[in-house]
Design a protein around this motif. Sequence first.
Motif, mmCIF file in Angstrom:
data_model
loop_
_atom_site.group_PDB
_atom_site.id
_atom_site.type_symbol
_atom_site.label_atom_id
_atom_site.label_comp_id
_atom_site.label_asym_id
_atom_site.label_seq_id
_atom_site.Cartn_x
_atom_site.Cartn_y
_atom_site.Cartn_z
ATOM 1 N N VAL A 40 20.474 4.580 -20.077
ATOM 2 C CA VAL A 40 20.290 4.472 -21.525
ATOM 3 C C VAL A 40 19.381 3.300 -21.855
ATOM 4 O O VAL A 40 18.518 3.389 -22.736
ATOM 5 N N VAL A 41 19.554 2.174 -21.145
ATOM 6 C CA VAL A 41 18.696 1.006 -21.388
ATOM 7 C C VAL A 41 17.233 1.356 -21.127
ATOM 8 O O VAL A 41 16.344 1.034 -21.926
ATOM 9 N N TRP A 42 16.968 2.052 -20.017
ATOM 10 C CA TRP A 42 15.573 2.423 -19.714
ATOM 11 C C TRP A 42 15.060 3.492 -20.669
ATOM 12 O O TRP A 42 13.858 3.548 -20.954
ATOM 13 N N SER A 43 15.958 4.353 -21.182
ATOM 14 C CA SER A 43 15.531 5.322 -22.192
ATOM 15 C C SER A 43 15.078 4.606 -23.454
ATOM 16 O O SER A 43 14.115 5.021 -24.118
ATOM 17 N N LYS A 44 15.770 3.527 -23.804
ATOM 18 C CA LYS A 44 15.344 2.743 -24.964
ATOM 19 C C LYS A 44 13.975 2.125 -24.702
ATOM 20 O O LYS A 44 13.130 2.065 -25.609
ATOM 21 N N PHE A 45 13.754 1.645 -23.470
ATOM 22 C CA PHE A 45 12.437 1.113 -23.124
ATOM 23 C C PHE A 45 11.373 2.209 -23.237
ATOM 24 O O PHE A 45 10.265 1.957 -23.727
ATOM 25 N N GLU A 46 11.714 3.425 -22.772
ATOM 26 C CA GLU A 46 10.771 4.546 -22.868
ATOM 27 C C GLU A 46 10.328 4.785 -24.308
ATOM 28 O O GLU A 46 9.195 5.201 -24.554
ATOM 29 N N TYR A 47 11.242 4.551 -25.256
ATOM 30 C CA TYR A 47 10.939 4.871 -26.651
ATOM 31 C C TYR A 47 9.781 4.051 -27.197
ATOM 32 O O TYR A 47 9.177 4.434 -28.200
ATOM 33 N N LEU A 48 9.452 2.907 -26.545
ATOM 34 C CA LEU A 48 8.250 2.182 -26.951
ATOM 35 C C LEU A 48 7.025 3.073 -26.840
ATOM 36 O O LEU A 48 6.124 3.026 -27.677
ATOM 37 N N GLY A 49 6.981 3.870 -25.764
ATOM 38 C CA GLY A 49 5.861 4.792 -25.590
ATOM 39 C C GLY A 49 6.089 6.119 -26.273
ATOM 40 O O GLY A 49 5.174 6.708 -26.847
ATOM 41 N N THR A 50 7.341 6.624 -26.211
ATOM 42 C CA THR A 50 7.649 7.946 -26.781
ATOM 43 C C THR A 50 7.314 8.004 -28.262
ATOM 44 O O THR A 50 6.758 9.004 -28.751
ATOM 45 N N LEU A 51 7.665 6.954 -29.005
ATOM 46 C CA LEU A 51 7.504 6.976 -30.463
ATOM 47 C C LEU A 51 6.079 6.658 -30.906
ATOM 48 O O LEU A 51 5.646 7.138 -31.965
ATOM 49 N N THR A 52 5.348 5.868 -30.121
ATOM 50 C CA THR A 52 4.003 5.473 -30.551
ATOM 51 C C THR A 52 2.913 6.405 -30.044
ATOM 52 O O THR A 52 1.834 6.468 -30.642
ATOM 53 N N THR A 53 3.184 7.133 -28.954
ATOM 54 C CA THR A 53 2.150 7.987 -28.365
ATOM 55 C C THR A 53 1.615 9.026 -29.350
ATOM 56 O O THR A 53 0.386 9.171 -29.491
ATOM 57 N N PRO A 54 2.462 9.817 -30.055
ATOM 58 C CA PRO A 54 1.911 10.815 -30.990
ATOM 59 C C PRO A 54 1.060 10.193 -32.086
ATOM 60 O O PRO A 54 0.023 10.756 -32.477
ATOM 61 N N VAL A 55 1.477 9.034 -32.633
ATOM 62 C CA VAL A 55 0.705 8.393 -33.696
ATOM 63 C C VAL A 55 -0.651 7.931 -33.165
ATOM 64 O O VAL A 55 -1.685 8.096 -33.821
ATOM 65 N N LEU A 56 -0.660 7.366 -31.975
ATOM 66 C CA LEU A 56 -1.922 6.908 -31.383
ATOM 67 C C LEU A 56 -2.845 8.074 -31.070
ATOM 68 O O LEU A 56 -4.072 7.965 -31.215
ATOM 69 N N PHE A 57 -2.263 9.202 -30.660
ATOM 70 C CA PHE A 57 -3.087 10.388 -30.416
ATOM 71 C C PHE A 57 -3.711 10.883 -31.720
ATOM 72 O O PHE A 57 -4.876 11.296 -31.758
ATOM 73 N N MET A 58 -2.951 10.824 -32.814
ATOM 74 C CA MET A 58 -3.488 11.222 -34.115
ATOM 75 C C MET A 58 -4.627 10.290 -34.534
ATOM 76 O O MET A 58 -5.651 10.741 -35.077
ATOM 77 N N LEU A 59 -4.460 8.995 -34.265
ATOM 78 C CA LEU A 59 -5.515 8.041 -34.628
ATOM 79 C C LEU A 59 -6.771 8.255 -33.783
ATOM 80 O O LEU A 59 -7.895 8.080 -34.273
ATOM 81 N N LEU A 60 -6.600 8.648 -32.519
ATOM 82 C CA LEU A 60 -7.766 8.958 -31.697
ATOM 83 C C LEU A 60 -8.512 10.164 -32.260
ATOM 84 O O LEU A 60 -9.746 10.169 -32.330
ATOM 85 N N ALA A 61 -7.763 11.204 -32.662
ATOM 86 C CA ALA A 61 -8.402 12.382 -33.264
ATOM 87 C C ALA A 61 -9.080 12.014 -34.580
ATOM 88 O O ALA A 61 -10.149 12.543 -34.912
ATOM 89 N N ALA A 62 -8.469 11.082 -35.351
ATOM 90 C CA ALA A 62 -9.080 10.645 -36.607
ATOM 91 C C ALA A 62 -10.381 9.893 -36.334
ATOM 92 O O ALA A 62 -11.366 10.035 -37.072
ATOM 93 N N ASP A 63 -10.399 9.095 -35.268
ATOM 94 C CA ASP A 63 -11.609 8.373 -34.897
ATOM 95 C C ASP A 63 -12.718 9.355 -34.523
ATOM 96 O O ASP A 63 -13.901 9.126 -34.816
ATOM 97 N N TYR A 64 -12.344 10.452 -33.869
ATOM 98 C CA TYR A 64 -13.309 11.489 -33.519
ATOM 99 C C TYR A 64 -13.939 12.095 -34.767
ATOM 100 O O TYR A 64 -15.107 12.482 -34.782
ATOM 101 N N ASN A 65 -13.152 12.147 -35.855
ATOM 102 C CA ASN A 65 -13.644 12.712 -37.114
ATOM 103 C C ASN A 65 -14.241 11.653 -38.040
ATOM 104 O O ASN A 65 -14.584 11.963 -39.178
ATOM 105 N N ARG A 66 -14.317 10.398 -37.544
ATOM 106 C CA ARG A 66 -14.896 9.307 -38.334
ATOM 107 C C ARG A 66 -14.121 9.096 -39.646
ATOM 108 O O ARG A 66 -14.702 8.790 -40.682
ATOM 109 N N LEU A 67 -12.788 9.229 -39.592
ATOM 110 C CA LEU A 67 -11.958 9.031 -40.783
ATOM 111 C C LEU A 67 -11.544 7.562 -40.848
ATOM 112 O O LEU A 67 -10.426 7.176 -40.510
#
Length: 539
Positions: free
Chosen positions: A65-92
Amino acid sequence: MSFLFTPLAALAGTAGLLAAGTCLLSLHNSRQPGSRWLTWLMAAVALWGFGAAMELSVQDVAAKVVWSKFEYLGTLTTPVLFMLLAADYNRLERLFRRRTLALLFAPPTVCFLLALTNAWHGLIWTSFTPSPAGHNLLIYGHGPAFWLGVVGYSHLACLVAGLFLLRALHIFPRQYRGQAWLLLAAALLPWAGNFLYLSGLSPLAGLDLTPLCFALTGVVLALDLFYFKLLCLVPIARAKALEAMGDGVLVLDPQGLVVDANPAAGQLLGQPTLSLIGQPLPCPALQAALETADAAPCEVVVSGTRFTVLDVRLHRLHEGDLTLGRLMVLRDITEKRLTEAALFEANWALKARVEEVQALQAELHEQVVRDPLTGAFNRRHLEETAATRLAQGRMSAAALVLIDIDRFKEVNDRHGHATGDAVLQYLTALLQDSTRTDDIVCRIGGEEFVVLLPGTHAEEAIEAVERWRQRFSQVPPEAGLPFEALGFSAGITLFPLHGQHLQTLLEAADTALYAAKRGGCNRVCLAPLPNQSATVPAR
C-alpha cells in the motif's frame, strides 16, 4: 520488509527504466519543441514504473500500500502531462498559464492526499486481496474517490489529449498528418492497458499494464519528436547540413578520386579540405577499405598528427544501373575504443579484485565456522546448517550423536593441556576419517562433539558409533599419545522420532549421554523413544 523479485516486478522496472531513458533523451534535447512536457511525462511514468516494481516486489500488504501511494505520484500526473503535451503540439499556449496549470493539477493533488490518508476514510481503496493468480499480486478494492477522481479525471484528460490530436489532423498540412496519426495511435496504448486492468480482463488478476503502455507511448513520442521532428520541420540546405556534420563525408568518383569533402573529413585526415579534391584517398588504410569493404562497415587506424580510429561506411551512388561513385562517411571512434579498452582493463582488474574478496570471504567464513584447535566445525555451523536442514525437511531421517571424552579432566591434570589438545585433535581426525561427505562433525565445547548423520537409522548409527568408540579405545603408537587406551561415552537421538528441531535432539542426546556416563562410561546409549521410559544401551 521482505522482498520477492518476480518477472512482473522486472517488467514494471523495465517500464520505469524505459521511461527514465526517454526522459533523459528528452532532457538532452531540451531545445526541441515539445521536449519540456515529454520530459515531465516520462519522469512521471518512471516514478509509476519504479513504484510498481517495488509494489510487486514487497510481500507485506502494508508495504504494498505504501508503494501504491508512491505510484500515485506518477499515476495521477501522467494523464494531465500527456494532455499538456498534446496541447503543445496544437500550440495552445493559453493552457500553460500558471493559473490554468494549477487548476489542471488540483484534482490529482486532492486524490493524492486522499490516497495518503486512505486508512482514515477508505475513499480510494476499500480492500486488499491477494490475487489468485499468484506472482505476488494484490487486488485492490476501489472506493468512490478512485472512480471519480482517479479513473474519471485521468480518462477525461486522456480524452481531451486525443481530441487535441484529432484537431491537429484537420488543421495541419498533409505532410504532418501521418505524424499526428502516430501520436494518436500511441495515445491508445495506455487506454487499452488501463481498460484491461479496470475491467478485470488483465492476463493476471491485479496486474496493471498501464505504466508499461505509457512507457511505450513515450518511446513513440520521443521518436516522433526527435527523429521525425513532429513539432518542427525546419528546412536546412543540404550543403549547409553537409558542412555542419560532425562526421567526415567524402564523395568519390568511379576511379576513387575525391570530388567533394566536408570540413570534418579534412580535420579527421589532417589535411585542408581543398587539398583533398581531385586526389586519391590520402590514407592507405582508407584505400584498402575502399577496395575490399565496399558497403560493409569497417574500422581503420589513421596515423598522422595523432592516433585516430575511424568507423568507415561506404554507400554506392547510382542512378538506375549506372554507378556514379561512392559516398564515404568517416566517424571518429577513437575515444570510444580507448574507453572500451580502459573499461576492459578495469573489468579485468575488478574481476580479479572480486575473486580476491570472494577468496577472503570464504577464508573468513571458514574461520568463523571452524574450531581453531581441531579444524572441526563449531556450534555456530551446527546451528546454521543442521538446524536449517532439519527445519526445511531436507532430511527424511537422521541420527544425531553427542560424544563426551571420558575422564578428560584427568588427562589434562596428569599430562598437561598440550596432551589434552592432542587427544581432541586425535578424536576429530578419527571422526572425520570415519564419516561420509554429507555427515557433519562439530566440536561444540570442551571435550564434547556432535556428529550429524543424515539418512541414518538407529541400527546404522549404533554400529557406526561403536566402531568409532572401539578405534578410539585402541590408540596406535603413531598417534604420539602417552597412553594406549582412551574412551568416550555417546548418546544417540533419531530424527524425527525424538524431535524435529536441533535443540530438542540435543536435549535428548544429552539425556542418553548422561545415561551412558552413569552406566560406567565408554559406552553408547540410544535415547528412549516417546513410548519408552528409559534409555537403551547400544551394546
